[in-house]
Enzyme design. Structure first.
Site, PDB file in Angstrom:
ATOM      1  N   ASP A   1       0.843  -1.196   0.000  1.00  0.00           N
ATOM      2  CA  ASP A   1       0.000   0.000   0.000  1.00  0.00           C
ATOM      3  C   ASP A   1       0.878   1.246   0.000  1.00  0.00           C
ATOM      4  OD1 ASP A   1       0.816   0.476   2.607  1.00  0.00           O
ATOM      5  OD2 ASP A   1      -0.926  -0.489   3.474  1.00  0.00           O
TER       6      ASP A   1
ATOM      7  N   ASP B   1       1.482   5.317   0.998  1.00  0.00           N
ATOM      8  CA  ASP B   1       1.134   6.442   1.869  1.00  0.00           C
ATOM      9  C   ASP B   1       1.831   7.686   1.363  1.00  0.00           C
ATOM     10  OD1 ASP B   1      -0.328   4.944   3.961  1.00  0.00           O
ATOM     11  OD2 ASP B   1       1.599   3.949   4.199  1.00  0.00           O
TER      12      ASP B   1
ATOM     13  N   ASP C   1       7.480   6.303  13.322  1.00  0.00           N
ATOM     14  CA  ASP C   1       7.915   5.339  14.333  1.00  0.00           C
ATOM     15  C   ASP C   1       9.382   4.909  14.172  1.00  0.00           C
ATOM     16  OD1 ASP C   1       7.163   3.907  12.057  1.00  0.00           O
ATOM     17  OD2 ASP C   1       5.721   2.616  13.068  1.00  0.00           O
TER      18      ASP C   1
HETATM   19  P1  ATP Z   1       2.928  -1.921   6.038  1.00  0.00           P
HETATM   20  O1  ATP Z   1       1.945  -1.096   5.260  1.00  0.00           O
HETATM   21  O2  ATP Z   1       3.854  -2.747   5.245  1.00  0.00           O
HETATM   22  O3  ATP Z   1       2.310  -2.660   7.176  1.00  0.00           O
HETATM   23  P2  ATP Z   1       3.900   0.644   6.867  1.00  0.00           P
HETATM   24  O4  ATP Z   1       5.240   1.049   7.420  1.00  0.00           O
HETATM   25  O5  ATP Z   1       3.470   1.299   5.590  1.00  0.00           O
HETATM   26  O6  ATP Z   1       3.935  -0.909   6.768  1.00  0.00           O
HETATM   27  P3  ATP Z   1       1.487   1.708   7.949  1.00  0.00           P
HETATM   28  O7  ATP Z   1       0.724   1.246   9.149  1.00  0.00           O
HETATM   29  O8  ATP Z   1       0.873   1.628   6.600  1.00  0.00           O
HETATM   30  O9  ATP Z   1       2.862   0.933   7.990  1.00  0.00           O
HETATM   31  O10 ATP Z   1       1.909   3.201   8.263  1.00  0.00           O
HETATM   32  C1  ATP Z   1       2.514   4.039   7.299  1.00  0.00           C
HETATM   33  C2  ATP Z   1       3.593   4.873   7.938  1.00  0.00           C
HETATM   34  O11 ATP Z   1       3.022   5.734   8.930  1.00  0.00           O
HETATM   35  C3  ATP Z   1       4.657   4.095   8.698  1.00  0.00           C
HETATM   36  O12 ATP Z   1       5.660   3.634   7.833  1.00  0.00           O
HETATM   37  C4  ATP Z   1       5.156   5.122   9.667  1.00  0.00           C
HETATM   38  O13 ATP Z   1       6.022   6.031   9.038  1.00  0.00           O
HETATM   39  C5  ATP Z   1       3.900   5.882  10.035  1.00  0.00           C
HETATM   40  N1  ATP Z   1       3.234   5.294  11.203  1.00  0.00           N
HETATM   41  C6  ATP Z   1       2.259   4.364  11.220  1.00  0.00           C
HETATM   42  N2  ATP Z   1       1.880   4.069  12.459  1.00  0.00           N
HETATM   43  C7  ATP Z   1       2.625   4.823  13.278  1.00  0.00           C
HETATM   44  C8  ATP Z   1       2.690   4.992  14.700  1.00  0.00           C
HETATM   45  N3  ATP Z   1       1.917   4.282  15.497  1.00  0.00           N
HETATM   46  N4  ATP Z   1       3.577   5.895  15.178  1.00  0.00           N
HETATM   47  C9  ATP Z   1       4.344   6.616  14.358  1.00  0.00           C
HETATM   48  N5  ATP Z   1       4.343   6.506  13.036  1.00  0.00           N
HETATM   49  C10 ATP Z   1       3.487   5.630  12.490  1.00  0.00           C
HETATM   50 MG    MG Z   2       1.654   1.114   4.644  1.00  0.00          MG
END
Ligand code: ATP
Ligand code: MG
Length: 476
Positions: free
Chosen positions: A86, A88, A167
């Site tokens: 996905d 962002d 994070d």
């Molecule tokens: P995946 O989609 O593969 O699970 P992701 O890193 O993209 O991993 P997401 O939950 O889609 O995770 O979140 C997108 C981004 O938003 C993260 O990469 C991070 O930079 C930020 N993020 C998400 N959740 C948090 C949190 N709880 N605290 C701080 N930053 C966050």
């Molecule tokens: Mg993501």
């Protein structure tokens, strides 16, 4: 595929030392000092591998005069050479400004306002740069509990500020279509190279702001096969109980990500080693500590889930939760039948009810999953009963297939003596004659008639007066 990026990664020494300095927790002040930019020809993130829709969002934001970047998992995974799932986007446009630019968008969330831009089935999540919190914003835009839990975060900031509010360093890499470069303010490239998961800033503060970050550490460590940096890992054991403040609905979502993303076994181990599993499934954790068969059952269920996902076969949270909680149901059934002198069917039903209501205090389990989960459990008591028409009723039950898989799992884990599973395997494939034979083999007590009952028996205390008949129980 790695050409540009690995070229960078193979010579990180000199250049990065000056950029990053000693390994340190990053603070607001040093964010811009730490910036490194990986130009287009030095990394492998190519527009070909990115979502066209995500790119459209970046271009439209840019042409309206805003900054916009792809960030998070999509850039991390692209740099690691895997296909992102996905996308962002982070921008300096406010949610309202984004909303006005895209007809197909809507603002979601109040505590963390973000915009979803929809293209058919794909949703691009657009987030406005989060900034530093200060008292002048009052409780309206940002709010923190006395324990440091971040209750609301709608303070806008610069891209550098946004980076340090994310994070992990490897989740804070930004890609822009204005220069096609990767921008790094937190040391994410260096950590990605070393395969290290490192929380940005002071770990304890960051976990207190959002304890779910502990679960995210476990999930990414398992998924990416990364080491968790020591300073990021050490506080987890002590801070794990902070997860008890998190709403059960959010924890349910996290559990699905942990166990239904193809790395369930490894996630489970990382969670258990750090006392995190106990915060999600306290009763299950207790039983797992006492019974090796229960650990085997859960790990086998998770391994099967990983295999199914790798083969692109469907998986359901109902089966997953059925497995995670089954050892608790078994344990409680024994207790209930012992304490209340109930026959095994009502005893198991009462036990299941108790297990579910205790679990709901930690993770929600929507009805659409808890109902089939209970049916899988109930059918475990029907499967050994193979006389008369009952056997056909069981076979036609909508949850038969899942219950049969569950039975095989229990046999594989050594909870049950094998036999019953094979009988059902054969019965399903048999023609009428053979089915009749199989049914009569049950009547005559042929070895195919596995009892389907737990291997280990517990001596039962007899509390009843001698003249009253003892009702049937699990042990009988
Ligand atoms: P995946 O989609 O593969 O699970 P992701 O890193 O993209 O991993 P997401 O939950 O889609 O995770 O979140 C997108 C981004 O938003 C993260 O990469 C991070 O930079 C930020 N993020 C998400 N959740 C948090 C949190 N709880 N605290 C701080 N930053 C966050
Ligand atoms: Mg993501």
């Amino acid at each position: 595929m790695f050409k540009g990026f690995s070229r960078f990664l193979q010579r990180p020494g000199e250049r990065l030392k000056t950029l990053f300095g000693p390994e340190s927790a990053h603070t607001d002040q040093d964010a811009s000092a730490l910036q490194t930019v990986l130009p287009r020809d030095e990394h492998n993130v190519s527009r070909k591998n990115l979502s066209e829709n995500a790119l459209k969002v970046l271009y439209r934001l840019n042409s309206a005069g805003f900054d916009a970047y792809l960030v998070g998992g999509c850039i991390r995974d692209s740099l690691l050479g895997s296909q992102p799932k996905d996308f962002d986007v982070a921008t300096n446009a406010t949610p309202d400004e984004v909303r006005q630019l895209f007809r197909n968008s809507r603002i979601i969330g109040r505590r963390f306002r973000i915009v979803h831009v929809r293209f058919g089935r794909e949703i691009i999540e657009v987030t406005t740069f989060r900034g530093r919190h200060s008292d002048e914003h009052g409780g309206n835009l940002s709010q923190q509990s006395d324990e440091g839990l971040l209750l609301r975060d709608n303070v806008w900031g610069s891209v550098e500020e946004d980076a340090i509010r994310r994070d992990f360093t490897v989740n804070a890499l930004y890609y822009s279509v204005s220069d096609f470069a990767i921008h790094d303010w937190t040391g994410g490239l260096k950590d990605l190279d070393a395969r290290v998961l490192r929380l940005i800033g002071d770990p304890e503060t960051r976990y207190r702001e959002d304890p779910v970050r502990m679960l995210r550490a476990a999930r990414f460590a398992a998924k990416l096969d990364f080491r968790i940096a020591e300073e990021t890992d050490t506080p987890i054991r002590e801070l794990a109980p902070l997860l008890l403040q998190i709403p059960p609905a959010r924890l349910f979502e996290e559990v699905l990500k942990l166990f239904l993303s193809g790395h369930a076994v490894q996630s489970f181990r990382v969670l258990r080693e750090r006392g995190l599993y106990a915060m999600l499934f306290p009763e299950s954790d207790e039983v797992l500590n006492e019974h090796p068969w229960a650990v085997r059952l859960v790990e086998q269920a998770l391994a099967n889930t990983d295999t199914r996902l790798a083969e692109e076969r469907p998986v359901t949270p109902a089966f997953l939760f059925a497995a995670l909680l089954w050892p608790c149901v078994q344990q409680r059934t024994l207790r209930v039948s012992h304490e209340q002198d109930l026959p095994d069917v009502p005893a198991q039903q009462a036990a299941a009810q108790q297990v579910i209501s205790r679990q709901l205090q930690h993770t929600s389990i929507p009805k659409r999953f808890s109902m089939p989960m209970r049916e899988i459990w109930d059918l475990q008591q029907q499967l050994p009963r193979r006389r008369g028409r009952r056997v056909y009723q069981t076979l036609e039950h909508p949850r038969f297939r899942a219950a049969y898989d569950f039975l095989l799992l229990r046999e594989e884990a050594g909870e049950l003596t094998p036999g019953l599973g094979e009988w059902w395997t054969e019965f399903q494939q048999a023609d009428d004659d053979r089915q009749r034979q199989l049914l009569s083999s049950v009547d005559t007590g042929n070895p195919a008639d596995a009892s389907g009952k737990p291997r280990r028996r517990r001596p039962r205390k007899r509390r009843r007066p001698a003249n009253r008949p003892t009702p049937p129980t699990l042990d009988d």
